[in-house]
Design an enzyme around this catalytic site. Sequence first.
Site, short mmCIF file in Angstrom:
data_model
loop_
_atom_site.label_atom_id
_atom_site.label_comp_id
_atom_site.label_asym_id
_atom_site.label_seq_id
_atom_site.Cartn_x
_atom_site.Cartn_y
_atom_site.Cartn_z
CG ASN A 107 17.27 42.57 -8.46
OD1 ASN A 107 16.38 41.71 -8.55
ND2 ASN A 107 17.93 43.02 -9.51
NE ARG A 118 14.28 43.85 -11.60
CZ ARG A 118 14.72 42.83 -12.30
NH1 ARG A 118 15.53 41.95 -11.77
NH2 ARG A 118 14.35 42.69 -13.55
CG HIS A 177 14.91 45.33 -19.05
ND1 HIS A 177 15.07 44.79 -20.32
CD2 HIS A 177 15.55 44.50 -18.21
CE1 HIS A 177 15.77 43.67 -20.23
NE2 HIS A 177 16.07 43.46 -18.96
CG HIS A 211 18.13 47.28 -20.66
ND1 HIS A 211 18.39 47.92 -19.48
CD2 HIS A 211 18.44 45.98 -20.47
CE1 HIS A 211 18.84 47.04 -18.60
NE2 HIS A 211 18.87 45.85 -19.17
NE ARG A 247 14.75 35.89 -20.92
CZ ARG A 247 14.90 37.01 -20.23
NH1 ARG A 247 14.59 38.18 -20.79
NH2 ARG A 247 15.32 37.00 -19.00
CG MET A 253 28.11 41.19 -27.65
SD MET A 253 27.56 40.37 -29.18
CE MET A 253 25.82 40.76 -29.19
NE ARG A 254 32.08 39.86 -21.43
CZ ARG A 254 31.79 40.07 -20.14
NH1 ARG A 254 32.50 40.91 -19.44
NH2 ARG A 254 30.80 39.44 -19.56
N GLY A 290 24.97 45.97 -20.24
CA GLY A 290 26.28 45.35 -20.52
C GLY A 290 26.73 45.43 -21.97
CB VAL A 291 25.33 44.12 -25.16
CG1 VAL A 291 25.64 44.24 -26.64
CG2 VAL A 291 25.45 42.67 -24.69
N GLY A 292 25.12 47.16 -24.55
CA GLY A 292 24.92 48.52 -25.08
C GLY A 292 26.00 49.49 -24.64
CD GLU A 293 25.98 50.54 -19.28
OE1 GLU A 293 26.98 50.34 -18.57
OE2 GLU A 293 24.81 50.48 -18.84
CD GLU A 352 18.04 47.55 -14.38
OE1 GLU A 352 19.14 47.00 -14.60
OE2 GLU A 352 16.96 47.01 -14.58
#
Length: 405
Positions: A11, A98, A187, A215, A248, A290-291, A337-340, A391
């Site tokens: 990647n 990728r 994604h 995602h 973004r 987000m943390r 990262g955030v979703g999990e 991924e």
Amino acid sequence: MTTASRVLVLNSGSSSVKYQLLDMADSTRLAVGLVERIGEEGSRLVHEPLTGPGAGGGKRERPGAIADHATALRAVAAELAADGLGLDSPELAAVGHRVVHGGTRFTQPAVIDDEVLAEIRNLIPLAPLHNPANVTGIEVARSLRPDIPQVAVFDTAFHSTMPEHVARYAIDAATAEKYAIRRYGFHGTSHAYVSRATAALLGRPVEDVNVIVLHLGNGASASAVRGGVCEETSMGLTPLEGLVMGTRSGDLDPAVVLHLARVGGFSVDEIDSLLNKKSGLLGLCGDNDMREVLRRAGEGEESARLAFAAYVHRLKKYIGAYSAVLGRVDAVAFTAGVGENAHQVREAAVDGLAELGLALDLEANAVRSSLPRLVSPDYARVAVAVVPTDEELEIATQAYALVTR
Ligand code: ADP
């Protein structure tokens, strides 16, 4: 005779290369690593062997000047060779790359020949930051192992099934055609992997299951997947459209761009930088992680609470919109990262959506785990799932399938 079953996944970003070596005989990871700050001060390679004599020793850090992608890949090859996993091994079946933008041309992974490489180059205007690095990665890997297939796996490909009326923007048709302006989505490997893994978690064939995949990483996108086929996704011509992201803006009135240019005197590059790098959570509260946003919001800081609320509000809108698009939703899957990891985001995004069939088991939702899991009560019409994305495994799976079929 051994069958070659290893796949190296690359990647390549503008200043980094992330890599994983996988054995597709049993889908295990043999080594993982990253080269960062290529061509900049402080460049370094971080390598971790997961098999062989070096395994268990943790990460090996190699600071040192890495001037370009060719040097980076040669350094990666040397690290792998030190663990007996060298790229010259006859067990290496393919290199999976990728590639961010496949345009309308690439709807499937492709074995890379000169013509495919030229097409990926032609798509550079649609992904000026990403495709050039992908091309460099391909060229270098090809020169290291010209005898094995190099496979391009495109971020856009999974979304190529979007119906025309979904993919098109309502602008002048000739202009859209001339400049290839349409919704491509990104994604894709993650949305493909997670939608399938969600069906597996529900114990149902993927063809029977409708999933909204969220995602939520640094970049974030939603997709509506009907029976394993993508019907709509929130990112568009570029990864700027859709959800509120780390840096973004996501959706906004296109006239904001005109206003900034006309009234603010902003240049195109300045607007690009503002919307891609200085907006989203960062723009709203000064933090893109987000943390940090959660910590500051927890302490009652107003701008962090606003950023969190804006992030969650946009998510809710997309869950509602994609419920309407799909008609029947079987699961909403959170990933990246955030979703999990951020149970607060999942809780707030699902809150108040009982009319859409969504409910959360708050206790299950608060449990941290790296396994795919359901966090909704049994009675809920729409399951809420947390499904860690992979991924690299998806890229390796697609590349291996192509070269062994
Ligand atoms: P990328 O898009 O770069 O691949 P990831 O999917 O790794 O990103 O997501 C990175 C983001 O995940 C971080 O910026 C951070 O906001 C978020 N994140 C990671 N761990 C946590 C956590 N424990 N709680 C909340 N957010 C987290």
